[in-house]
Design a protein around this motif. Structure first.
Motif, PDB file in Angstrom:
ATOM      1  N   UNK A  32      58.127  99.049  93.796  1.00 28.06           N
ATOM      2  CA  UNK A  32      59.001  99.926  94.576  1.00 28.06           C
ATOM      3  C   UNK A  32      58.319 100.374  95.877  1.00 28.06           C
ATOM      4  N   UNK A  33      57.026 100.648  95.803  1.00 29.87           N
ATOM      5  CA  UNK A  33      56.287 101.003  97.018  1.00 29.87           C
ATOM      6  C   UNK A  33      56.295  99.848  98.008  1.00 29.87           C
ATOM      7  N   UNK A  34      56.104  98.637  97.490  1.00 29.59           N
ATOM      8  CA  UNK A  34      56.100  97.454  98.351  1.00 29.59           C
ATOM      9  C   UNK A  34      57.463  97.253  99.013  1.00 29.59           C
ATOM     10  N   UNK A  35      58.508  97.470  98.235  1.00 29.21           N
ATOM     11  CA  UNK A  35      59.856  97.310  98.782  1.00 29.21           C
ATOM     12  C   UNK A  35      60.101  98.286  99.915  1.00 29.21           C
ATOM     13  N   UNK A  36      59.595  99.500  99.783  1.00 27.24           N
ATOM     14  CA  UNK A  36      59.735 100.497 100.847  1.00 27.24           C
ATOM     15  C   UNK A  36      59.033 100.048 102.124  1.00 27.24           C
ATOM     16  N   UNK A  37      57.990  99.232 101.959  1.00 25.28           N
ATOM     17  CA  UNK A  37      57.249  98.721 103.124  1.00 25.28           C
ATOM     18  C   UNK A  37      57.820  97.405 103.633  1.00 25.28           C
ATOM     19  N   UNK A  38      58.900  96.923 102.993  1.00 28.69           N
ATOM     20  CA  UNK A  38      59.530  95.678 103.423  1.00 28.69           C
ATOM     21  C   UNK A  38      58.939  94.436 102.778  1.00 28.69           C
ATOM     22  N   UNK A  39      58.250  94.620 101.651  1.00 28.81           N
ATOM     23  CA  UNK A  39      57.610  93.500 100.966  1.00 28.81           C
ATOM     24  C   UNK A  39      58.279  93.226  99.631  1.00 28.81           C
ATOM     25  N   UNK A  40      58.126  92.001  99.159  1.00 24.51           N
ATOM     26  CA  UNK A  40      58.718  91.593  97.885  1.00 24.51           C
ATOM     27  C   UNK A  40      57.607  91.114  96.961  1.00 24.51           C
ATOM     28  N   UNK A  41      57.316  91.890  95.936  1.00 25.69           N
ATOM     29  CA  UNK A  41      56.259  91.548  94.983  1.00 25.69           C
ATOM     30  C   UNK A  41      56.866  90.948  93.717  1.00 25.69           C
ATOM     31  N   UNK A  42      56.211  89.896  93.205  1.00 28.15           N
ATOM     32  CA  UNK A  42      56.616  89.281  91.946  1.00 28.15           C
ATOM     33  C   UNK A  42      55.395  89.223  91.030  1.00 28.15           C
ATOM     34  N   UNK A  43      55.100  90.337  90.387  1.00 30.83           N
ATOM     35  CA  UNK A  43      53.929  90.378  89.516  1.00 30.83           C
ATOM     36  C   UNK A  43      54.082  89.464  88.303  1.00 30.83           C
ATOM     37  N   UNK A  44      55.312  89.125  87.957  1.00 29.24           N
ATOM     38  CA  UNK A  44      55.513  88.228  86.831  1.00 29.24           C
ATOM     39  C   UNK A  44      55.023  86.818  87.146  1.00 29.24           C
TER      40      UNK A  44
END
Length: 237
Positions: free
Chosen positions: A81-93
């Motif tokens: 969610x923090x990454x999304x706020x910064x405009x990033x897309x994280x896929x930890x899976x």
């Protein structure tokens, strides 16, 4: 004015911090006078190249922190969610846990070509968004090619010990400066920002540091470049 940034490409807050700095610089009117240098900081050099739980970051972190699998997943979702706020897309899976030394060696090579910033961005995206295996030489070669490095450049980065020494020297310097972790930003060798502050907060520190830098350098000679010759009869047109 120079901004030095210590980071690890497998640190989620480092990528967020990068975006927040970029947001601050986008609002900074004198950004053309800012030089950014990326520096290496391995969060855990003891991690094997391909550790246990290589393909499951949730289990890897749960085991390291002594928490449940479910707690690890929830913790990572907060970071998403923090990454999304910064405009990033994280896929930890999809993120593949590995030792980050090879990635740092590649960054050090890229810096010799003026491509340090591009290397950081490409490696961050490869790890957090695409789930690339940064322990795989073929993957690193592909990523190096993407930013303008040749196959030979990547091979040298991964085999020439000078690049490992550069990684180690950066880490030692960070510790001397008092860094406890990353991201760690040093502005004009006077101000340090530890952690991924918001773009607004970073902009305030940047403006303060720049005002002092500008005052200290107000007497510097401003040169408008024309046709010149230099010692050794090297002439430019």
């Amino acid at each position: 004015m120079k901004i030095e940034i210590w980071s690890d490409v497998m640190c989620p807050f480092c990528y967020i911090g990068k975006r927040n700095l970029e947001a601050a610089l986008a609002q900074f009117s004198d950004r053309k006078n800012i030089e950014v240098e990326w520096k290496s900081f391995q969060l855990d050099p003891s991690i094997p190249e391909v550790p246990l739980h290589h393909e499951n970051i949730y289990q890897f972190v749960a085991a390291r922190k002594g928490i449940s699998y479910e707690q690890s997943v929830e913790m990572h979702q907060q970071v998403v969610r923090m990454a999304k706020d910064a405009g990033l897309e994280y896929h930890f899976d999809k993120a593949l846990v590995t030792n980050s030394l090879k990635a740092h060696r590649l960054i050090q090579m890229a810096k010799t070509k003026g491509l340090g910033g591009k290397a950081e961005e490409r490696l961050f995206y490869a790890y957090f968004t695409d789930g690339k295996d940064l322990s795989d030489d073929a993957v690193l070669t592909e990523l190096g090619n993407d930013i303008g490095l040749t196959n030979g450049d990547v091979k040298e980065a991964l085999t020439n010990t000078v690049f490992q020494h550069k990684v180690e020297a950066d880490g030692a310097e960070a510790y001397r400066l008092g860094a406890k972790g990353v991201p760690f930003f040093v502005i004009d060798s006077k101000y340090a920002i530890a952690g991924a502050w918001s773009g607004t907060e970073m902009l305030k520190v940047l403006q303060t540091a720049y005002a002092e830098w500008k005052k200290d350098n107000s007497g510097m000679l401003q040169v408008t470049q024309g046709v010149t010759c230099t010692p050794g009869n090297e002439c430019t047109h």
